[in-house]
Design an enzyme around this catalytic site. Structure first.
Site, PDB file in Angstrom:
ATOM      1  N   GLY A 143       3.167  28.671 -41.546  1.00  0.00           N
ATOM      2  CA  GLY A 143       2.147  28.907 -42.577  1.00  0.00           C
ATOM      3  C   GLY A 143       2.398  28.670 -43.846  1.00  0.00           C
ATOM      4  O   GLY A 143       2.300  29.262 -44.797  1.00  0.00           O
ATOM      5  N   LEU A 164       1.537  26.335 -45.784  1.00  0.00           N
ATOM      6  CA  LEU A 164       0.497  25.788 -46.687  1.00  0.00           C
ATOM      7  C   LEU A 164      -0.321  26.948 -47.073  1.00  0.00           C
ATOM      8  O   LEU A 164      -1.427  26.729 -47.945  1.00  0.00           O
ATOM      9  CB  LEU A 164      -0.438  24.789 -46.137  1.00  0.00           C
ATOM     10  CG  LEU A 164       0.248  23.637 -45.337  1.00  0.00           C
ATOM     11  CD1 LEU A 164      -0.886  22.650 -44.732  1.00  0.00           C
ATOM     12  CD2 LEU A 164       1.186  22.965 -46.505  1.00  0.00           C
ATOM     13  N   GLN A 219      -0.609  30.573 -49.285  1.00  0.00           N
ATOM     14  CA  GLN A 219      -0.521  31.210 -50.723  1.00  0.00           C
ATOM     15  C   GLN A 219       1.161  31.445 -50.939  1.00  0.00           C
ATOM     16  O   GLN A 219       1.776  30.757 -51.856  1.00  0.00           O
ATOM     17  CB  GLN A 219      -1.011  32.547 -51.060  1.00  0.00           C
ATOM     18  CG  GLN A 219      -0.936  32.885 -52.394  1.00  0.00           C
ATOM     19  CD  GLN A 219      -1.141  34.519 -52.860  1.00  0.00           C
ATOM     20  OE1 GLN A 219      -1.139  35.216 -51.880  1.00  0.00           O
ATOM     21  NE2 GLN A 219      -1.078  34.742 -54.051  1.00  0.00           N
ATOM     22  N   LEU A 220       1.750  32.253 -50.092  1.00  0.00           N
ATOM     23  CA  LEU A 220       3.136  32.423 -50.063  1.00  0.00           C
ATOM     24  C   LEU A 220       4.116  31.207 -49.753  1.00  0.00           C
ATOM     25  O   LEU A 220       5.103  30.750 -50.369  1.00  0.00           O
ATOM     26  CB  LEU A 220       3.616  33.641 -49.255  1.00  0.00           C
ATOM     27  CG  LEU A 220       4.896  34.426 -49.506  1.00  0.00           C
ATOM     28  CD1 LEU A 220       4.954  34.698 -50.865  1.00  0.00           C
ATOM     29  CD2 LEU A 220       4.835  35.634 -48.624  1.00  0.00           C
ATOM     30  N   ILE A 261      -0.769  24.621 -39.457  1.00  0.00           N
ATOM     31  CA  ILE A 261      -1.604  24.265 -38.468  1.00  0.00           C
ATOM     32  C   ILE A 261      -2.447  22.985 -38.801  1.00  0.00           C
ATOM     33  O   ILE A 261      -2.913  22.323 -38.000  1.00  0.00           O
ATOM     34  CB  ILE A 261      -2.707  25.614 -38.057  1.00  0.00           C
ATOM     35  CG1 ILE A 261      -3.524  25.138 -36.797  1.00  0.00           C
ATOM     36  CG2 ILE A 261      -3.854  25.847 -38.896  1.00  0.00           C
ATOM     37  CD1 ILE A 261      -3.839  26.367 -35.972  1.00  0.00           C
ATOM     38  N   ARG A 262      -2.538  22.776 -40.274  1.00  0.00           N
ATOM     39  CA  ARG A 262      -3.612  21.695 -40.607  1.00  0.00           C
ATOM     40  C   ARG A 262      -2.457  20.316 -40.654  1.00  0.00           C
ATOM     41  O   ARG A 262      -1.127  20.486 -40.654  1.00  0.00           O
ATOM     42  CB  ARG A 262      -3.646  22.100 -42.231  1.00  0.00           C
ATOM     43  CG  ARG A 262      -5.171  22.820 -42.129  1.00  0.00           C
ATOM     44  CD  ARG A 262      -5.441  23.169 -43.410  1.00  0.00           C
ATOM     45  NE  ARG A 262      -4.522  24.350 -43.936  1.00  0.00           N
ATOM     46  CZ  ARG A 262      -4.448  24.897 -45.404  1.00  0.00           C
ATOM     47  NH1 ARG A 262      -4.686  23.753 -46.399  1.00  0.00           N
ATOM     48  NH2 ARG A 262      -3.503  25.773 -45.616  1.00  0.00           N
ATOM     49  N   TYR A 273      -5.798  43.807 -39.345  1.00  0.00           N
ATOM     50  CA  TYR A 273      -4.501  43.217 -39.824  1.00  0.00           C
ATOM     51  C   TYR A 273      -3.422  44.470 -40.539  1.00  0.00           C
ATOM     52  O   TYR A 273      -2.064  44.163 -39.996  1.00  0.00           O
ATOM     53  CB  TYR A 273      -4.848  42.898 -41.430  1.00  0.00           C
ATOM     54  CG  TYR A 273      -4.054  42.275 -42.449  1.00  0.00           C
ATOM     55  CD1 TYR A 273      -3.084  41.147 -42.113  1.00  0.00           C
ATOM     56  CD2 TYR A 273      -3.827  43.083 -43.659  1.00  0.00           C
ATOM     57  CE1 TYR A 273      -2.323  40.710 -43.232  1.00  0.00           C
ATOM     58  CE2 TYR A 273      -2.889  42.697 -44.514  1.00  0.00           C
ATOM     59  CZ  TYR A 273      -2.047  41.438 -44.387  1.00  0.00           C
ATOM     60  OH  TYR A 273      -1.156  41.083 -45.210  1.00  0.00           O
ATOM     61  N   ILE A 321      -0.459  39.609 -53.999  1.00  0.00           N
ATOM     62  CA  ILE A 321       0.337  39.007 -54.596  1.00  0.00           C
ATOM     63  C   ILE A 321      -0.367  37.957 -55.577  1.00  0.00           C
ATOM     64  O   ILE A 321      -1.263  37.194 -55.000  1.00  0.00           O
ATOM     65  CB  ILE A 321       1.204  38.029 -53.689  1.00  0.00           C
ATOM     66  CG1 ILE A 321       2.042  38.708 -52.667  1.00  0.00           C
ATOM     67  CG2 ILE A 321       2.191  36.815 -54.252  1.00  0.00           C
ATOM     68  CD1 ILE A 321       2.865  37.944 -51.588  1.00  0.00           C
TER      69      ILE A 321
HETATM   70  C1  AKB Z   1      -4.572  41.436 -48.480  1.00  0.00           C
HETATM   71  O1  AKB Z   1      -5.307  41.579 -49.655  1.00  0.00           O
HETATM   72  O2  AKB Z   1      -4.942  41.419 -47.246  1.00  0.00           O
HETATM   73  C2  AKB Z   1      -3.345  41.046 -48.810  1.00  0.00           C
HETATM   74  C3  AKB Z   1      -2.278  42.133 -48.824  1.00  0.00           C
HETATM   75  C4  AKB Z   1      -2.126  43.305 -49.655  1.00  0.00           C
HETATM   76  O3  AKB Z   1      -1.792  42.154 -47.596  1.00  0.00           O
HETATM   77  N1  AKB Z   1      -2.962  40.385 -50.025  1.00  0.00           N
END
Ligand code: AKB
Length: 306
Positions: A8, A10, A12-13, A33-34, A138, A168
């Site tokens: 991962g 590419l 943000q982190l 993946i790109r 998530y 972040i």
């Molecule tokens: C999101 O908003 O999904 C993320 C997180 C806080 O894990 N930035």
């Protein structure tokens, strides 16, 4: 000597982290993946982390001994296709674990999130150890991952280190698909002199961290001796807390004019189940977490970047 693989890379982190390692002269392979982007400086391999054979081949080919596994579908995007999100978030993680056991990887970093919490977590000030009832796929996958870290440590002494990230903030690659993304969108709009429509209510308080602090947190937790870590799940960290309205005012007080309309959508419901503030004292005690960027420092540095 560390030989690092980032998945991962590419995102943000990942984009920020691979650059830090490359600039320090550490051996690092970025994967995503790109197709390989033209402007990447470090070595790159295209990799779908769902394919364990490809992952294993790269780990063997480059004699990798440390992995930063950053592949994830974030909170808001995850809700659009929960089955796919679970698959990507959990199967890639299991692949990393399986390959790491086979190849005797010495350390893994895996980010968790404030999305692991829920209404039962004392959202005004979330302790390190608390009841967790996530509401997004998530969040559920991050909580499951935290449990797996503990499980694989007990069973195989696999050393996976983890931080529960708040939103972040960075001006480089945009995150894409998170509930905390509003803050980055607001910064970009203010730099372009555009109006912004915020998808959260103006008084919704959430924890945040500036990218430079997020990276130094990762470097610190990965550098400390394992015996200093008193938990084998994931650590709370906090840079500062803010609301969209406070952030808008702080942007204005730094000389940027921004008009914000507030039109909450489905993301507000998710944000209502996330912390307003949290206790990060264990991270401070165990591995020296010490953020440098509060609200004002973050705005100043973010708005001064190109
Ligand atoms: C999101 O908003 O999904 C993320 C997180 C806080 O894990 N930035």
């Amino acid at each position: 000597m560390d030989r690092i693989l980032i998945t991962g890379a590419l995102g943000q982190l990942g984009s920020a982290l691979q650059k830090v390692f490359y600039d320090k002269g550490v051996f690092v392979i970025a994967t995503d993946i790109r197709d390989c982007p033209k402007d990447i400086e470090c070595q790159y391999e295209k990799l779908d982390a769902l394919c364990q054979d490809d992952l294993l081949n790269i780990v063997k080919k480059y004699e990798i001994n440390v992995i930063y596994h950053l592949v994830a579908i974030l909170s808001a995007k995850g809700e659009k296709n929960p089955f796919r999100s679970w698959k990507i978030n959990m199967e890639t993680f299991q692949n990393i674990i399986d390959v790491s056991i086979k190849c005797k990887i010495k350390k893994i970093f895996w980010p968790s999130s404030i999305a692991v919490f829920g209404k039962g977590s004392n959202l005004k000030y979330v302790p390190q150890n608390t009841f967790m009832d996530p509401t997004t796929v998530y969040g559920v996958s991050k909580l499951a991952g935290e449990k797996l870290i503990n499980y694989y440590f007990d069973k195989y002494k696999l050393d996976i280190r983890s931080i529960r990230f708040p939103g972040i903030i960075s001006m480089g690659i945009k995150p894409g698909g998170g509930v905390t993304d509003y803050i980055i969108e607001m910064l970009h709009a203010s730099k372009k002199g555009e109006d912004y429509t915020c998808f959260l209510d103006k008084d919704k308080r959430l924890p945040m961290v500036y990218m430079e602090d997020a990276i130094s947190a990762i470097i610190s937790i990965m550098s400390v001796e394992r015996s200093k870590l008193s938990i084998s799940s994931s650590y709370n960290i906090l840079g500062f807390t803010t609301t969209p309205e406070e952030f808008q005012l702080a942007i204005k007080s730094n000389g940027f004019n921004i008009a914000v309309n507030y039109k909450a959508d489905y993301r507000q419901k998710i944000a209502n189940t996330w912390p307003e503030n949290l206790d990060d004292n264990l991270a401070k005690k165990d591995w020296g977490w010490s953020p440098k960027f509060g609200l004002d420092e973050t705005i100043k540095v973010a708005l001064s970047l190109q």
